[in-house]
Design a protein around this motif. Structure first.
Motif, mmCIF file in Angstrom:
data_model
loop_
_atom_site.group_PDB
_atom_site.id
_atom_site.type_symbol
_atom_site.label_atom_id
_atom_site.label_comp_id
_atom_site.label_asym_id
_atom_site.label_seq_id
_atom_site.Cartn_x
_atom_site.Cartn_y
_atom_site.Cartn_z
ATOM 1 N N ALA A 350 0.843 -1.201 0.000
ATOM 2 C CA ALA A 350 0.000 0.000 0.000
ATOM 3 C C ALA A 350 0.880 1.253 0.000
ATOM 4 N N PHE A 352 0.138 5.376 0.933
ATOM 5 C CA PHE A 352 -0.942 6.161 1.528
ATOM 6 C C PHE A 352 -0.403 7.399 2.239
ATOM 7 N N THR A 354 -0.851 10.008 5.534
ATOM 8 C CA THR A 354 -1.373 10.066 6.900
ATOM 9 C C THR A 354 -1.250 11.492 7.428
ATOM 10 N N THR A 366 -6.210 8.817 7.277
ATOM 11 C CA THR A 366 -5.362 8.057 6.355
ATOM 12 C C THR A 366 -6.043 8.004 4.998
ATOM 13 N N ASP A 368 -5.709 6.189 1.376
ATOM 14 C CA ASP A 368 -5.058 5.133 0.608
ATOM 15 C C ASP A 368 -4.998 5.550 -0.863
ATOM 16 N N ARG A 370 -4.845 4.260 -4.268
ATOM 17 C CA ARG A 370 -4.992 3.090 -5.131
ATOM 18 C C ARG A 370 -5.700 3.436 -6.442
ATOM 19 N N SER A 397 3.695 0.494 2.726
ATOM 20 C CA SER A 397 3.743 -0.747 3.500
ATOM 21 C C SER A 397 3.766 -1.920 2.536
#
Length: 428
Positions: A350, A352, A354, A366, A368, A370, A397
């Motif tokens: 992932a 992302f 924060t 958070t 993400d 995608r 991650s």
């Protein structure tokens, strides 16, 4: 009665006689010897005077021995006696030296300064002040006189007077700056003094840059210096980046986040709070904390895209943030919007964004990354207590399992949420 006539009008013999007398006078051995001796004496005296002028004031006895007709040597010796903190002032000796200085140099302000200091040491302050005013009228360029008048103005709580005399020192004496800069830096104590100093900085730009450079290294007063520079944005933007780095680093260390954010906004013209319409990562690494700062890990690659902005990101690690910046947002509801393209994610990996309060682990939100091409958003809330500054971080991650994470991020935007409308999908 002789009559002047141009050459060629006098008879030839008369002309020859006149020229002979002139020629013989120029070659008179006595006259020639006197002229040579006088010239050599003048050269020697002038040379000794020039050499004595270059002797440091701390070596006054040497200066007097070399050029006893130079008054400044005696005043330097008198000032040396006055400045010795380990010895009681010998008032009669100081007065004697000062009067010798004035006898040989009636306009020597150092002599007047020494007498005034001797009078003050004898309790005759009023007479000393009067003499110091007279000395300042003779010459405004003596830093000792101006520093005396500065101290007197400070004792009278006359801030305008302090700035008047400090300004003279700063504009006329480079050596005087060593004494004047710490005094000026320490004078930044309240709103009134800050505004007065800011006005003087705007009107006297020749000493401003070295002053700001020196004062920015003083952690105890750096907040007041920042407030002063905020008053004169044109000067704040003209100083070198290392000054901004010193100021911002000190303010953040002291947790003066609101002042640091305002200072950053003034010097960059970019908000440290709610972002501009779209942050395309225009500022990178120049100013710590508030510019985007990439991680230093060798497994992270970040590069600027085209002139329109955006970043190319590549990483094989998820141990640390890829990059981050600090914001100073007032309490309230906000939205974080971003988009991604050309993204390649290994399985279960992932990438992302924060948002979290400075020096706290829990996240406010958070986002993400995608969905390619289409901007996505989340809403988050900055609490009223315990969150004076916020850290925005790009994280990864799951990298390194099969291949690296790569992506292009055109922009990120953080803005206050509109009242009565949802800031977007996602959690707090």
């Amino acid at each position: 009665m002789p009559v002047w006539a141009p050459a060629g009008i006098l008879p030839a013999k008369a002309s020859e006689a006149v020229m002979a007398r002139v020629f013989s006078g120029r070659l008179s051995p006595l006259r020639l010897t006197i002229a040579v001796v006088v010239g050599l004496v003048l050269i020697a005296v002038n040379g000794l005077f020039l050499i004595a002028e270059r002797i440091p004031s701390s070596q006054a006895e040497r200066s007097i021995a070399m050029a006893p007709w130079r008054g400044a040597g005696f005043s330097d010796q008198a000032l040396a006696l006055l400045s010795d903190p380990s010895a009681e002032v010998d008032v009669p000796q100081v007065r004697a030296l000062a009067f010798r200085a004035l006898k040989t140099g009636p306009l020597d302000t150092g002599g007047y300064f020494a007498i005034a200091r001797a009078l003050a040491a004898s309790g005759q302050t009023a007479q000393g002040n009067a003499l110091m005013d007279a000395s300042a009228a003779i010459s405004r360029r003596d830093p000792n006189v101006q520093m005396y008048l500065t101290r007197r103005a400070a004792e009278q709580n006359d801030l305008n007077g302090v700035m008047k005399h400090l300004n003279i020192v700063l504009r006329t004496s480079r050596s005087g700056r060593e004494v004047a800069f710490p005094i000026l830096c320490g004078a930044l104590t309240d709103e009134r003094s800050i505004k007065i100093v800011a006005a003087d900085m705007a009107a006297n730009a020749n000493w401003v840059e070295p002053f700001v450079d020196q004062c920015s290294g003083n952690a105890a007063t750096v907040g007041n210096l920042a407030q002063t520079l905020i008053e004169v944005p044109q000067i704040a933007r003209s100083v070198q980046d290392r000054v901004h780095v010193n100021i911002l680093a000190n303010l953040v260390d002291q947790q003066k986040f609101a002042l640091a954010g305002t200072y950053y906004t003034v010097v960059t013209r970019l908000s440290a709070g709610s972002s501009r319409s779209a942050d395309r990562f225009e500022r990178f690494e120049t100013l710590p904390h508030f510019d985007w700062v990439p991680a230093t890990d060798g497994a992270i690659y970040i590069d600027r895209l085209s002139k329109d902005g955006g970043l190319a990101v590549s990483t094989e690690t998820s141990a640390i943030p890829l990059m981050e910046r600090l914001l100073v947002l007032p309490p309230g509801r906000y939205s974080l919007t971003s988009s991604v393209s050309a993204i390649e994610l290994p399985e279960r990996a992932a990438l992302f964004w924060t948002v979290q309060c400075q020096n706290r682990d829990e996240r406010l939100g958070t986002l993400d990354l995608r969905t390619q091409g289409k901007p996505t958003a989340i809403g988050f809330t900055v609490p009223a207590q315990g969150c004076p500054a916020q850290q925005v971080r790009l994280r990864a991650s799951g990298a390194g399992q099969a291949r690296e994470i790569t992506a292009e991020i055109p922009f990120i935007r953080i803005a206050a949420a509109q009242s009565g409308r949802s800031a977007g999908p996602g959690g707090d």
